[in-house]
Every structure is written in structure tokens, then in C-alpha cells.
Design an enzyme around this catalytic site. Structure first.
Site, mmCIF file in Angstrom:
data_model
loop_
_atom_site.group_PDB
_atom_site.id
_atom_site.type_symbol
_atom_site.label_atom_id
_atom_site.label_comp_id
_atom_site.label_asym_id
_atom_site.label_seq_id
_atom_site.Cartn_x
_atom_site.Cartn_y
_atom_site.Cartn_z
ATOM 1 N N ARG A 30 -0.653 -41.220 9.399
ATOM 2 C CA ARG A 30 0.573 -40.488 9.761
ATOM 3 C C ARG A 30 1.738 -41.459 9.598
ATOM 4 O O ARG A 30 1.835 -42.459 10.294
ATOM 5 C CB ARG A 30 0.487 -40.000 11.217
ATOM 6 C CG ARG A 30 1.717 -39.259 11.733
ATOM 7 C CD ARG A 30 1.528 -38.973 13.217
ATOM 8 N NE ARG A 30 2.576 -38.143 13.781
ATOM 9 C CZ ARG A 30 3.744 -38.595 14.229
ATOM 10 N NH1 ARG A 30 4.001 -39.901 14.173
ATOM 11 N NH2 ARG A 30 4.640 -37.774 14.737
ATOM 12 N N SER A 37 -3.502 -28.330 14.713
ATOM 13 C CA SER A 37 -2.741 -28.426 15.961
ATOM 14 C C SER A 37 -2.610 -27.031 16.554
ATOM 15 O O SER A 37 -2.128 -26.107 15.889
ATOM 16 C CB SER A 37 -1.347 -29.008 15.691
ATOM 17 O OG SER A 37 -1.419 -30.355 15.314
ATOM 18 N N LYS A 82 6.528 -37.615 21.118
ATOM 19 C CA LYS A 82 7.146 -36.294 21.008
ATOM 20 C C LYS A 82 7.573 -35.837 22.399
ATOM 21 O O LYS A 82 6.898 -35.037 23.045
ATOM 22 C CB LYS A 82 6.168 -35.290 20.394
ATOM 23 C CG LYS A 82 5.829 -35.563 18.933
ATOM 24 C CD LYS A 82 4.960 -34.456 18.368
ATOM 25 C CE LYS A 82 4.682 -34.657 16.897
ATOM 26 N NZ LYS A 82 3.854 -33.557 16.323
#
Length: 217
Positions: free
Chosen positions: A50, A119, A149
Site C-alpha cells: 500500500r 473492505s 484514517k
């Protein structure tokens, strides 16, 4: 048939096992990224590439650098957000969010042996649809407040329990530390997904080891 559907699939992925699901940091220096991951990957059960800040060329380079490392340690390498990049690089699969494309298309292109994660945030019905579309595992979170996040939707341990009936591994993500990981694991999480808890730690190796110990097996 698309170009990606004709492309040979990745080598058979190692079996998905319980433990630390490690996500790579946004690291522009490929050599430094590889060194940082190499130090902690022995304690991971799964690695996800990522890097939100990298362009496609850098992403491709970094995925290809990580593959031999993951093969050497017998753990799968997934690509975040982009199943086409996973197919191009021969990764073991991909992890898709709600805006990252169609799961059925990804499954058809990557093949039956690929690991395909989804997700599901705070929605059991999304997890049900993901499994029907071919997801290998479902991820819920943020389970706890997350620095990565901070505005993420929040899931609950009860959601992990309810998802047991789906018959696929469950991943907990968001604000997970070695101190609260047992809450997720006791609720049924097969993997706990972590970025900063390892890579921002004063001692990343000790942190990764601490997460792995939470599973007690």
C-alpha cells in the site's frame, strides 16, 4: 477475453493463516521500503503493498521488489486497491475497497487461486455480497480510532462475531495495538491489519513480534 484474463495467474499462494496482516508504509525510497519490511516480515502472516503517494511506475517497482521477500518467508503479497497491478506483477492477490472496482471482475481476471480481500467497513451486507462475488476474506473497521484514517467508519467486535457465518477469514483493521488486539481476536478476527502500529513504533521488530504473540499459536 481481456488482456488481464489471458495473462497467466500468479504462483499458487501460500495458505491464508491467522496472524499479523502487515501493510506497507507510504515510502518513496524503494531500498528503504524493502529494508523496513524485511526487518518485520518474519512476524507477519500476510503482507499488503500500500503506497498511496507513489505513481504507477514506482508501485510496480516496489511490488516486484517485495515479491521475492514474501516468497522467501512463505507469505502472500497482496496489492491494495488495484487488481490490475497485482496481475501485472504476479502478486498473490489484491485488496479492494468500495471504489476499487468490481470483485467479480477481479476474481475472473486473477483466477481461483488468488487471494482477494474486500473492505466491508461497518456493513455485514457488504461482506455478504463480497463473499458471493468471490472474496477470500472480509475486512471490518475501523475497530478503534485510527491515526491512518481518523475519519474512518467504525465497526464493532460484534460485527466480527456475526460475520462468522460467512465462512471466510475475518480481518480487523483500524487503531489496533498489541494491547487491544485480543478484543478483535476474541471476537473472531483471523488477522489484524496494521501499518503505523509497526512501522511508526520505536522498535518495529518488537512491535511486530508483540502483535504476532497476541494470537498465541
Amino acid at each position: 477475453m481481456s488482456e488481464h484474463a489471458r495473462r497467466p495467474g500468479p504462483a499458487p499462494a501460500p495458505r491464508l493463516r491467522r496472524g499479523l496482516y502487515l501493510l506497507t508504509p507510504d515510502e518513496p525510497d524503494s531500498a528503504r521500503m524493502l529494508a523496513r519490511v524485511r526487518a518485520v516480515v518474519p512476524h507477519a502472516a500476510l503482507l499488503q503493498y500500500r503506497n498511496k503517494r507513489a505513481d504507477r511506475g514506482l508501485q510496480s517497482q516496489q511490488v516486484r521488489m517485495l515479491l521475492p521477500l514474501c516468497r522467501a518467508h512463505g507469505i502472500p503479497l497482496l496489492v491494495n486497491d488495484d487488481w490490475r497491478l497485482a496481475a501485472d506483477c504476479g502478486a498473490d492477490g489484491a485488496h479492494l475497497g468500495e471504489d476499487d472496482g468490481d470483485l467479480r471482475e477481479a476474481r475472473a481476471a486473477l483466477g481461483a487461486s488468488a487471494i482477494l480481500g474486500a473492505s466491508c467497513y461497518d456493513r455485514l451486507e457488504r461482506a455478504e455480497a463480497a463473499v458471493a462475488a468471490g472474496a477470500s476474506y472480509v475486512a471490518f473497521g475501523a475497530l478503534f480510532p485510527s491515526q491512518t484514517k481518523p475519519g474512518a467508519r467504525r465497526a464493532t467486535p460484534e460485527l466480527l462475531r456475526e460475520a462468522a457465518r460467512l465462512g471466510v477469514p475475518r480481518v480487523a483493521i483500524g487503531g489496533i495495538t498489541p494491547d487491544n488486539a485480543r478484543i478483535a481476536i476474541d471476537a473472531g478476527a483471523d488477522l489484524v491489519a496494521v501499518i503505523g502500529g509497526v512501522f511508526d513504533a520505536a522498535d518495529p521488530v518488537a512491535a511486530a513480534r508483540a502483535y504476532a504473540r497476541c494470537f498465541g499459536d
